[in-house]
Motif scaffolding. Structure first.
Motif, PDB file in Angstrom:
ATOM      1  N   THR A  29       0.829  -1.204   0.000  1.00 48.56           N
ATOM      2  CA  THR A  29       0.000   0.000   0.000  1.00 48.56           C
ATOM      3  C   THR A  29       0.862   1.252   0.000  1.00 48.56           C
ATOM      4  O   THR A  29       2.043   1.214   0.358  1.00 48.56           O
ATOM      5  CB  THR A  29      -0.927   0.048   1.233  1.00 48.56           C
ATOM      6  OG1 THR A  29      -0.127   0.119   2.408  1.00 48.56           O
ATOM      7  CG2 THR A  29      -1.839  -1.156   1.299  1.00 48.56           C
ATOM      8  N   ASP A  83      -5.590   3.758  14.949  1.00 52.67           N
ATOM      9  CA  ASP A  83      -5.522   5.079  14.326  1.00 52.67           C
ATOM     10  C   ASP A  83      -4.523   5.098  13.168  1.00 52.67           C
ATOM     11  O   ASP A  83      -4.829   5.602  12.088  1.00 52.67           O
ATOM     12  CB  ASP A  83      -5.158   6.146  15.349  1.00 52.67           C
ATOM     13  CG  ASP A  83      -5.241   7.544  14.782  1.00 52.67           C
ATOM     14  OD1 ASP A  83      -6.358   7.964  14.406  1.00 52.67           O
ATOM     15  OD2 ASP A  83      -4.192   8.215  14.677  1.00 52.67           O
ATOM     16  N   MET A  86      -6.013   3.150  10.232  1.00 48.73           N
ATOM     17  CA  MET A  86      -7.076   3.924   9.569  1.00 48.73           C
ATOM     18  C   MET A  86      -6.486   5.027   8.705  1.00 48.73           C
ATOM     19  O   MET A  86      -6.924   5.246   7.571  1.00 48.73           O
ATOM     20  CB  MET A  86      -8.028   4.536  10.606  1.00 48.73           C
ATOM     21  CG  MET A  86      -8.970   3.563  11.245  1.00 48.73           C
ATOM     22  SD  MET A  86     -10.262   3.003  10.139  1.00 48.73           S
ATOM     23  CE  MET A  86     -11.197   4.505   9.918  1.00 48.73           C
ATOM     24  N   ARG A  87      -5.505   5.733   9.216  1.00 49.15           N
ATOM     25  CA  ARG A  87      -4.866   6.803   8.447  1.00 49.15           C
ATOM     26  C   ARG A  87      -4.199   6.247   7.196  1.00 49.15           C
ATOM     27  O   ARG A  87      -4.281   6.838   6.118  1.00 49.15           O
ATOM     28  CB  ARG A  87      -3.833   7.531   9.305  1.00 49.15           C
ATOM     29  CG  ARG A  87      -4.428   8.411  10.371  1.00 49.15           C
ATOM     30  CD  ARG A  87      -3.328   8.976  11.281  1.00 49.15           C
ATOM     31  NE  ARG A  87      -3.873   9.617  12.436  1.00 49.15           N
ATOM     32  CZ  ARG A  87      -4.206  10.904  12.499  1.00 49.15           C
ATOM     33  NH1 ARG A  87      -4.040  11.679  11.457  1.00 49.15           N
ATOM     34  NH2 ARG A  87      -4.704  11.420  13.606  1.00 49.15           N
ATOM     35  N   LEU A  89      -4.866   3.377   5.589  1.00 46.81           N
ATOM     36  CA  LEU A  89      -5.760   2.703   4.647  1.00 46.81           C
ATOM     37  C   LEU A  89      -6.877   3.585   4.108  1.00 46.81           C
ATOM     38  O   LEU A  89      -7.328   3.381   2.979  1.00 46.81           O
ATOM     39  CB  LEU A  89      -6.356   1.455   5.305  1.00 46.81           C
ATOM     40  CG  LEU A  89      -5.324   0.385   5.695  1.00 46.81           C
ATOM     41  CD1 LEU A  89      -5.986  -0.705   6.519  1.00 46.81           C
ATOM     42  CD2 LEU A  89      -4.642  -0.175   4.457  1.00 46.81           C
ATOM     43  N   THR A  90      -7.327   4.551   4.920  1.00 43.16           N
ATOM     44  CA  THR A  90      -8.457   5.381   4.473  1.00 43.16           C
ATOM     45  C   THR A  90      -8.136   6.869   4.382  1.00 43.16           C
ATOM     46  O   THR A  90      -8.915   7.622   3.837  1.00 43.16           O
ATOM     47  CB  THR A  90      -9.676   5.215   5.416  1.00 43.16           C
ATOM     48  OG1 THR A  90      -9.365   5.805   6.695  1.00 43.16           O
ATOM     49  CG2 THR A  90     -10.057   3.752   5.582  1.00 43.16           C
ATOM     50  N   GLY A  91      -7.011   7.270   4.989  1.00 41.24           N
ATOM     51  CA  GLY A  91      -6.656   8.682   4.990  1.00 41.24           C
ATOM     52  C   GLY A  91      -7.347   9.491   6.067  1.00 41.24           C
ATOM     53  O   GLY A  91      -7.152  10.698   6.155  1.00 41.24           O
ATOM     54  N   THR A  92      -8.133   8.834   6.915  1.00 42.55           N
ATOM     55  CA  THR A  92      -8.817   9.546   7.996  1.00 42.55           C
ATOM     56  C   THR A  92      -8.438   8.907   9.335  1.00 42.55           C
ATOM     57  O   THR A  92      -8.227   7.701   9.422  1.00 42.55           O
ATOM     58  CB  THR A  92     -10.351   9.491   7.835  1.00 42.55           C
ATOM     59  OG1 THR A  92     -10.760   8.124   7.821  1.00 42.55           O
ATOM     60  CG2 THR A  92     -10.803  10.172   6.564  1.00 42.55           C
TER      61      THR A  92
END
Length: 123
Positions: A29, A83, A86-87, A89-92
């Motif tokens: 990724t 956290d 999430m950052r 894989l999703t950018g948030t």
């Protein structure tokens, strides 16, 4: 081994599983370095939770403190590694200040582990 010990041990095994999966995903990724850090934290802390749980079940350490340390380490992992993942894989983020909060809880878990080791057990 109590039901709580089994739950803590199973949660540690799940953390290891997620650490392996995150390590594999990190290689493929764009947010790989962040995901790699999350994976490393999962993989480094899961054996500690297993050890603390085993020590508590065997009566080698103050069991309540060791179980509290294990729970703190697991909660810290959820927040910190969750956290970061999430950052990556999703950018948030998971939520604002999740990673720093998780880091502080991880440190508290290690402090509890030290206290559990130093305070004599009630055997």
């Amino acid at each position: 081994m109590t039901g709580l010990d089994r739950l803590l041990a199973a949660s540690a095994a799940l953390a290891s599983l997620l650490g392996v999966a995150a390590s594999a995903a990190a290689a493929h990724t764009s947010g790989g370095e962040t995901l790699k850090t999350a994976a490393q934290f999962l993989l480094f802390h899961a054996p500690a939770v297993l050890a603390l749980t085993g020590f508590a079940a065997a009566g080698l350490v103050r069991s309540g403190l060791a179980r509290a340390a294990s729970a703190a380490l697991l909660l810290g992992l959820v927040l910190f590694s969750g956290d970061l993942a999430m950052r990556a894989l999703t950018g948030t983020p998971l939520f604002p200040m999740a990673a720093p909060s998780g880091g502080v809880i991880l440190m508290a878990g290690w402090a509890l582990a030290a206290v559990a080791a130093l305070v004599p057990s009630r055997r």
